[in-house]
Enzyme design. Structure first.
Site, short mmCIF file in Angstrom:
data_model
loop_
_atom_site.label_atom_id
_atom_site.label_comp_id
_atom_site.label_asym_id
_atom_site.label_seq_id
_atom_site.Cartn_x
_atom_site.Cartn_y
_atom_site.Cartn_z
CG ASP A 125 -2.09 -0.87 1.20
OD1 ASP A 125 -2.43 -1.36 0.11
OD2 ASP A 125 -2.71 -1.07 2.26
NE ARG A 176 -4.66 -1.41 -4.34
CZ ARG A 176 -4.32 -1.74 -3.09
NH1 ARG A 176 -3.84 -0.82 -2.26
NH2 ARG A 176 -4.44 -2.97 -2.66
P1 FDA Z 1 -14.53 9.18 -4.69
O1 FDA Z 1 -14.05 9.36 -3.31
O2 FDA Z 1 -14.84 10.39 -5.51
O3 FDA Z 1 -15.79 8.24 -4.62
C1 FDA Z 1 -16.64 8.01 -5.73
C2 FDA Z 1 -18.04 7.79 -5.21
O4 FDA Z 1 -18.06 6.59 -4.44
C3 FDA Z 1 -18.52 8.88 -4.27
O5 FDA Z 1 -19.14 9.93 -4.95
C4 FDA Z 1 -19.50 8.14 -3.41
O6 FDA Z 1 -20.75 8.08 -4.05
C5 FDA Z 1 -18.93 6.75 -3.34
N1 FDA Z 1 -18.17 6.53 -2.11
C6 FDA Z 1 -16.86 6.72 -1.91
N2 FDA Z 1 -16.52 6.38 -0.65
C7 FDA Z 1 -17.66 5.97 -0.05
C8 FDA Z 1 -17.97 5.49 1.25
N3 FDA Z 1 -17.04 5.38 2.19
N4 FDA Z 1 -19.23 5.13 1.53
C9 FDA Z 1 -20.20 5.25 0.57
N5 FDA Z 1 -19.96 5.70 -0.67
C10 FDA Z 1 -18.71 6.06 -0.99
N6 FDA Z 1 -5.32 5.32 -1.00
C11 FDA Z 1 -4.00 5.54 -0.75
O7 FDA Z 1 -3.60 6.69 -0.56
N7 FDA Z 1 -3.14 4.49 -0.70
C12 FDA Z 1 -3.53 3.21 -0.94
O8 FDA Z 1 -2.70 2.28 -0.89
C13 FDA Z 1 -4.91 2.98 -1.22
N8 FDA Z 1 -5.37 1.72 -1.46
C14 FDA Z 1 -6.66 1.54 -1.91
C15 FDA Z 1 -7.11 0.27 -2.30
C16 FDA Z 1 -8.38 0.10 -2.83
C17 FDA Z 1 -8.82 -1.26 -3.28
C18 FDA Z 1 -9.24 1.23 -2.97
C19 FDA Z 1 -10.59 1.10 -3.61
C20 FDA Z 1 -8.82 2.47 -2.55
C21 FDA Z 1 -7.56 2.65 -1.99
N9 FDA Z 1 -7.12 3.90 -1.56
C22 FDA Z 1 -5.79 4.07 -1.25
C23 FDA Z 1 -8.10 5.00 -1.33
C24 FDA Z 1 -8.22 5.89 -2.53
O9 FDA Z 1 -7.05 6.64 -2.70
C25 FDA Z 1 -9.42 6.85 -2.41
O10 FDA Z 1 -9.26 7.64 -1.29
C26 FDA Z 1 -10.77 6.17 -2.31
O11 FDA Z 1 -10.83 5.04 -3.15
C27 FDA Z 1 -11.87 7.14 -2.76
O12 FDA Z 1 -11.67 7.52 -4.09
P2 FDA Z 1 -12.64 7.08 -5.30
O13 FDA Z 1 -11.78 6.90 -6.53
O14 FDA Z 1 -13.44 5.92 -4.91
O15 FDA Z 1 -13.49 8.35 -5.60
#
Ligand code: FDA
Length: 302
Positions: A125, A176
């Protein structure tokens, strides 16, 4: 987010821990490894791969880092014993990064070696930007030592990520890509949603065009559709990519990605140190106010 939602997100530290626990239980498999194994079995039965995450970070003592390493070894054994379709996601700061980088490397190396012997895979990560250069060094050193069963994470919000991806692409890294979760300054990180989305798309394209294997980690439908476009354009074979989502987040989108014929992996966190992770997830939940108020009023989070 509405005003009430963003107000509650800011005041989360003042909300009693049991309430946070109730509302966030959807994001955590439980406190025990056996809880996580049960959740993984359920997801595997639905055709979803998983990656396990022992919650907790920022270990400063050798005995604590050793204990985390031992727990990870147990996780690898349980995955093998239960024939789970799961790999693991580890944080360098759990494995002694704050103590000494070589010490952290050796702990990580033992895990990657144990995983290789079991045909398994370790994702490193990515934590905050003070650790980016050293984390890339950990990954590069493992690859130079001949380990292929290891992957890294790139954060689309960092300005440096374009150069990092181009460097990692030379070794056809397994990456990732995610937006990035930590608070970083405007000097080094994009702050606006549209800039981060644009960079995510650009970086993903560079990874695909340069032969990397990619984990597309997002719940953002816009980016999922952007990824579909890039995958189709490159005629990317299934073994070169997978989608990745967090446990308990946007399950409908998750099901639709699988129904569209793509591989998907769910990140399954578990462990005693659930609080910090839960707060991060709740802050990202656009419906946080509804859930928290319901739990406060009724003691119920359904
Ligand atoms: P965004 O936050 O814009 O979410 C898109 C939509 O999803 C939102 O509009 C909402 O509707 C919905 N949503 C998002 N979160 C929600 C919640 N908690 N509950 C309900 N709905 C929700 N970061 C990092 O810095 N280092 C890492 O190693 C990782 N590893 C990692 C692994 C995996 C498998 C994932 C999916 C994510 C990570 N992350 C991470 C976190 C990543 O950087 C990020 O903060 C989150 O995925 C949120 O970003 P989105 O791309 O989902 O978009």
């Amino acid at each position: 987010m509405t005003l009430l939602n963003s107000f509650l997100a800011k005041t989360l530290p003042f909300i009693p821990k049991p309430i946070v626990g109730k509302v966030s239980s959807r994001y955590i498999a439980g406190t025990l490894l056996s809880d996580a194994v049960n959740v993984v079995k359920g997801l595997n039965a639905e055709g979803t791969m998983t990656t396990l995450d022992i919650l907790g970070e920022d270990v400063h003592e050798h005995d604590k880092a050793e204990a985390v390493k031992a727990e990870w070894m147990r996780v690898l054994e349980e995955i093998e014993r239960n024939r789970l379709d799961s790999n693991i996601s580890v944080k360098p700061s759990q494995l002694g990064f704050r103590i000494d980088l070589d010490y952290c490397y050796n702990n990580l190396r033992s895990l990657v070696e144990a995983a290789r012997a079991k045909g398994n895979f370790v994702r490193i990560d990515m934590e905050d930007s003070t650790m980016t250069t050293s984390t890339i060094w950990l990954y590069t050193r493992l690859r130079e030592e001949g380990f292929e069963n290891v992957g890294i994470v790139i954060q689309a919000y960092l300005h440096r990520s374009d150069a990092d991806v181009r460097q990692l692409a030379r070794m056809k890294a397994n990456i990732r890509i995610c937006k990035g979760i930590y608070r970083e300054s405007p000097e080094i990180a994009y702050q606006e949603r549209d800039e981060i989305r644009r960079n995510f798309g650009l970086l993903l394209r560079v990874m695909i065009e340069n032969g990397c294997s990619v984990g597309i980690a997002t719940h953002d439908k816009y980016l999922v559709e952007k990824a579909y476009e890039l995958i189709q354009k490159a005629n990317l074979p299934k073994e070169r990519y997978e989608f990745q989502m967090l446990l308990g987040v946007r399950e409908q989108l998750r099901r639709s990605i699988i129904a569209d014929g793509h591989r998907l992996r769910v990140y399954v966190p578990f462990g005693e140190q659930w609080y910090a992770y839960s707060v991060r997830r709740l802050k990202e939940n656009p419906q946080i106010a509804g859930y928290v108020l319901k739990a406060l009023l009724t003691g119920n989070n359904t």
